[in-house]
Structure formats: C-alpha cells, structure tokens
Design a protein around this motif. Structure first.
Motif, PDB file in Angstrom:
ATOM      1  N   THR A  58       4.986 -50.180  12.366  1.00 31.14           N
ATOM      2  CA  THR A  58       4.640 -48.808  13.040  1.00 31.14           C
ATOM      3  C   THR A  58       4.534 -48.478  14.417  1.00 31.14           C
ATOM      4  OG1 THR A  58       2.457 -48.030  12.789  1.00 31.14           O
ATOM      5  CG2 THR A  58       3.668 -48.461  10.399  1.00 31.14           C
ATOM      6  N   GLY A  59       5.119 -49.490  15.227  1.00 27.19           N
ATOM      7  CA  GLY A  59       4.939 -48.806  16.759  1.00 27.19           C
ATOM      8  C   GLY A  59       5.456 -48.397  17.460  1.00 27.19           C
ATOM      9  N   GLY A  60       6.876 -47.944  16.215  1.00 24.14           N
ATOM     10  CA  GLY A  60       8.048 -47.221  16.801  1.00 24.14           C
ATOM     11  C   GLY A  60       9.053 -48.332  17.098  1.00 24.14           C
ATOM     12  N   TYR A  77      13.797 -46.204   9.981  1.00 31.19           N
ATOM     13  CA  TYR A  77      13.243 -47.359  10.287  1.00 31.19           C
ATOM     14  C   TYR A  77      14.148 -48.395  11.157  1.00 31.19           C
ATOM     15  CZ  TYR A  77      15.402 -49.404   6.084  1.00 31.19           C
ATOM     16  OH  TYR A  77      16.674 -50.366   4.970  1.00 31.19           O
ATOM     17  N   ARG A  78      13.808 -49.403  11.457  1.00 33.26           N
ATOM     18  CA  ARG A  78      14.945 -50.247  12.010  1.00 33.26           C
ATOM     19  C   ARG A  78      14.604 -51.706  11.253  1.00 33.26           C
ATOM     20  NH1 ARG A  78      15.095 -45.344  13.488  1.00 33.26           N
ATOM     21  NH2 ARG A  78      15.825 -44.580  15.403  1.00 33.26           N
ATOM     22  N   ALA A  79      16.133 -52.319  11.165  1.00 31.33           N
ATOM     23  CA  ALA A  79      16.060 -53.768  10.713  1.00 31.33           C
ATOM     24  C   ALA A  79      15.872 -54.717  12.005  1.00 31.33           C
ATOM     25  CB  ALA A  79      16.587 -54.034  10.117  1.00 31.33           C
ATOM     26  N   ILE A  80      15.051 -55.105  12.269  1.00 32.64           N
ATOM     27  CA  ILE A  80      15.082 -56.154  13.622  1.00 32.64           C
ATOM     28  C   ILE A  80      15.607 -57.930  13.175  1.00 32.64           C
ATOM     29  CG2 ILE A  80      13.774 -57.315  15.862  1.00 32.64           C
ATOM     30  CD1 ILE A  80      12.603 -54.065  15.671  1.00 32.64           C
ATOM     31  N   TYR A 131      10.867 -55.175  10.215  1.00 30.22           N
ATOM     32  CA  TYR A 131      11.068 -54.079   9.891  1.00 30.22           C
ATOM     33  C   TYR A 131      10.346 -52.781  10.640  1.00 30.22           C
ATOM     34  CZ  TYR A 131      14.180 -55.378   6.229  1.00 30.22           C
ATOM     35  OH  TYR A 131      15.496 -56.580   5.560  1.00 30.22           O
ATOM     36  N   THR A 132      10.369 -52.363  11.767  1.00 31.46           N
ATOM     37  CA  THR A 132       9.658 -51.271  12.218  1.00 31.46           C
ATOM     38  C   THR A 132      10.180 -49.319  12.330  1.00 31.46           C
ATOM     39  OG1 THR A 132      11.447 -50.727  13.885  1.00 31.46           O
ATOM     40  CG2 THR A 132       9.729 -52.392  13.649  1.00 31.46           C
ATOM     41  N   GLU A 145       9.047 -40.726  -1.426  1.00 28.80           N
ATOM     42  CA  GLU A 145      10.305 -40.841  -1.934  1.00 28.80           C
ATOM     43  C   GLU A 145      11.290 -41.311  -1.470  1.00 28.80           C
ATOM     44  OE1 GLU A 145      10.996 -36.999  -2.936  1.00 28.80           O
ATOM     45  OE2 GLU A 145       9.272 -36.615  -4.141  1.00 28.80           O
ATOM     46  N   GLU A 146      10.949 -41.995  -0.089  1.00 33.95           N
ATOM     47  CA  GLU A 146      12.718 -42.541   0.945  1.00 33.95           C
ATOM     48  C   GLU A 146      11.842 -43.514   1.606  1.00 33.95           C
ATOM     49  OE1 GLU A 146      13.296 -38.945   3.600  1.00 33.95           O
ATOM     50  OE2 GLU A 146      13.807 -37.523   1.998  1.00 33.95           O
ATOM     51  N   LEU A 147      10.936 -43.847   2.545  1.00 36.88           N
ATOM     52  CA  LEU A 147      10.789 -44.634   3.014  1.00 36.88           C
ATOM     53  C   LEU A 147      10.895 -45.976   2.039  1.00 36.88           C
ATOM     54  CD1 LEU A 147      10.899 -45.622   6.177  1.00 36.88           C
ATOM     55  CD2 LEU A 147       9.065 -44.427   6.169  1.00 36.88           C
ATOM     56  N   ILE A 148       9.319 -45.739   1.400  1.00 40.72           N
ATOM     57  CA  ILE A 148       8.441 -46.580   0.757  1.00 40.72           C
ATOM     58  C   ILE A 148       9.605 -47.360  -0.104  1.00 40.72           C
ATOM     59  CG2 ILE A 148       6.433 -47.972  -0.879  1.00 40.72           C
ATOM     60  CD1 ILE A 148       5.135 -45.779   0.541  1.00 40.72           C
ATOM     61  N   PRO A 149      10.836 -46.571  -0.620  1.00 33.62           N
ATOM     62  CA  PRO A 149      10.992 -47.289  -2.085  1.00 33.62           C
ATOM     63  C   PRO A 149      12.406 -48.293  -1.061  1.00 33.62           C
ATOM     64  CG  PRO A 149      10.764 -45.042  -2.292  1.00 33.62           C
ATOM     65  CD  PRO A 149      10.145 -44.901  -0.916  1.00 33.62           C
ATOM     66  N   GLU A 150      12.842 -48.286   0.043  1.00 34.73           N
ATOM     67  CA  GLU A 150      14.144 -48.501   0.660  1.00 34.73           C
ATOM     68  C   GLU A 150      13.475 -49.534   1.311  1.00 34.73           C
ATOM     69  OE1 GLU A 150      17.721 -49.078   2.106  1.00 34.73           O
ATOM     70  OE2 GLU A 150      16.805 -47.473   0.452  1.00 34.73           O
ATOM     71  N   LEU A 151      12.345 -49.323   1.842  1.00 32.82           N
ATOM     72  CA  LEU A 151      11.239 -50.977   2.798  1.00 32.82           C
ATOM     73  C   LEU A 151      10.849 -51.770   1.471  1.00 32.82           C
ATOM     74  CD1 LEU A 151       8.829 -49.215   5.226  1.00 32.82           C
ATOM     75  CD2 LEU A 151      11.289 -50.465   5.641  1.00 32.82           C
ATOM     76  N   VAL A 152      10.631 -50.949  -0.004  1.00 35.02           N
ATOM     77  CA  VAL A 152      10.789 -52.705  -0.792  1.00 35.02           C
ATOM     78  C   VAL A 152      12.330 -53.328  -1.027  1.00 35.02           C
ATOM     79  CG1 VAL A 152       9.975 -52.160  -3.463  1.00 35.02           C
ATOM     80  CG2 VAL A 152       8.526 -50.729  -1.357  1.00 35.02           C
ATOM     81  N   LYS A 153      13.159 -52.645  -1.973  1.00 34.53           N
ATOM     82  CA  LYS A 153      14.305 -52.750  -2.069  1.00 34.53           C
ATOM     83  C   LYS A 153      14.854 -53.678  -0.328  1.00 34.53           C
ATOM     84  CE  LYS A 153      16.536 -48.951  -3.729  1.00 34.53           C
ATOM     85  NZ  LYS A 153      17.569 -47.546  -3.751  1.00 34.53           N
ATOM     86  N   ARG A 154      14.756 -53.291   0.365  1.00 37.02           N
ATOM     87  CA  ARG A 154      14.963 -54.452   1.624  1.00 37.02           C
ATOM     88  C   ARG A 154      13.770 -56.020   1.727  1.00 37.02           C
ATOM     89  NH1 ARG A 154      17.881 -52.286   6.305  1.00 37.02           N
ATOM     90  NH2 ARG A 154      17.984 -54.332   5.787  1.00 37.02           N
ATOM     91  N   CYS A 155      12.928 -55.814   1.406  1.00 38.40           N
ATOM     92  CA  CYS A 155      11.838 -56.348   1.207  1.00 38.40           C
ATOM     93  C   CYS A 155      11.865 -57.439   0.600  1.00 38.40           C
ATOM     94  CB  CYS A 155      10.645 -56.877   1.064  1.00 38.40           C
ATOM     95  SG  CYS A 155      10.009 -55.892   2.584  1.00 38.40           S
TER      96      CYS A 155
END
Length: 168
Positions: A58-60, A77-80, A131-132, A145-155
């Motif tokens: 979460t450090g930007g 979020y950013r995928a690195i 992911y950051t 509603e937006e961020l967590i579901p998207e990060l879960v999908k990516r993981c």
C-alpha cells in the motif's frame, strides 16, 4: 545454528499512530473498517517452500511508464512484474514521508527479499506480478466493492497460494 535475538521491542500502536497522523494532515478522522467476524483461516495446502507467493503493498509504488498515484482516495492499483528492475520503481504517497522509499524501495515493497527467499528455496516461486495501491483510501465502499474484488481476481488468475500484505 544458534540465532541471537535482541531484546523484544514493544508492539507499534499502529491504529493510534495512523489515526493521529491522518488527523494531523487535516483530512479529518480516519474511520477504520471493523468487522464483527474474523476472516476465515485458510491454512496452506503444502509447505511454503513449494508455494507461489504474491505481494500487495500500500505504499503508492509504481513503475516508470505507469501513472503515479495522485490523491488520497485513489482506489486504483498497479500491477508490477516481479522481475522488474528496482531502479525503475517509484513511490508517491500523501500520508507518509517517501524519502526512505525513494532511497530504497524495498522498505515499502520488499521485492528483493522475496527474490532472495525464492532463490534460497524458502518459498517456491513468485507470482508474475505484485500489486500496489495507495494506502489511506477513505471510501471503504470503493475498497470493498471495487478494489478488493479486482485484486482477488488478479491473485486467483496468478494462481497464488499466499499473498504477503505490506501496509505502510
């Protein structure tokens, strides 16, 4: 092999410290999200030395060529890629002094430590991306509603067995 451990340090009063920090920034009271139910425990199905590990920080942090995070309620979020050259990583954040992160990005995005653990066989492998995001998102609705579901999908798409969460 005997490992020497120094004197135990008292725990950091994270919630009180962050609440005071955000109040000092003039953004009003930071509202912590509390849940009545603890999250379900999910034990690893095999030794960590055989697991694919991911990271969410979460450090930007962002990479050269990506858009920098830009304000306190930035819920993107950013995928690195985990093979990124750390010299290409940058940090921007409204709520912490990024001086140390700009000197050594690993203090908020410990990719070199994860690579060392992988190379030593302590973890199986790294997922293709870390992911950051920007910590300090005031909209819990957008996070849920937006961020967590998207990060879960990516993981899940990265077929991760475990994820290292790195708060700032």
């Amino acid at each position: 092999m005997t490992q020497t451990v120094g004197p135990r340090q008292p725990p950091i009063e994270y919630i009180g410290r962050i609440t005071a920090q955000y109040a000092g920034l003039g953004y009003g009271e930071y509202r912590w999200l509390h849940s009545e139910e603890p999250p379900a425990w999910a034990p690893l199905e095999r030794p960590i030395s055989e697991c694919r590990i991911g990271m969410i920080a979460t450090g930007g942090i962002y990479s050269v060529g990506q858009t920098a995070f830009h304000y306190r309620d930035d819920a993107t979020y950013r995928a690195i890629p985990t093979d990124v050259d750390v010299a290409a990583l940058r940090a921007t954040h409204f709520a912490y002094d990024v001086t140390d992160a700009r000197t050594d990005i690993n203090c908020v995005f410990p990719i070199d430590a994860l690579r060392s653990m992988r190379d030593a066989g302590e973890i199986g492998e790294l997922g293709p991306n870390a992911y950051t995001l920007m910590g300090g998102i005031y909209s819990t609705r957008r996070v849920r509603e937006e961020l967590i579901p998207e990060l879960v999908k990516r993981c899940q798409a990265d077929e991760l067995d475990a994820v290292l969460l790195v708060p700032v």
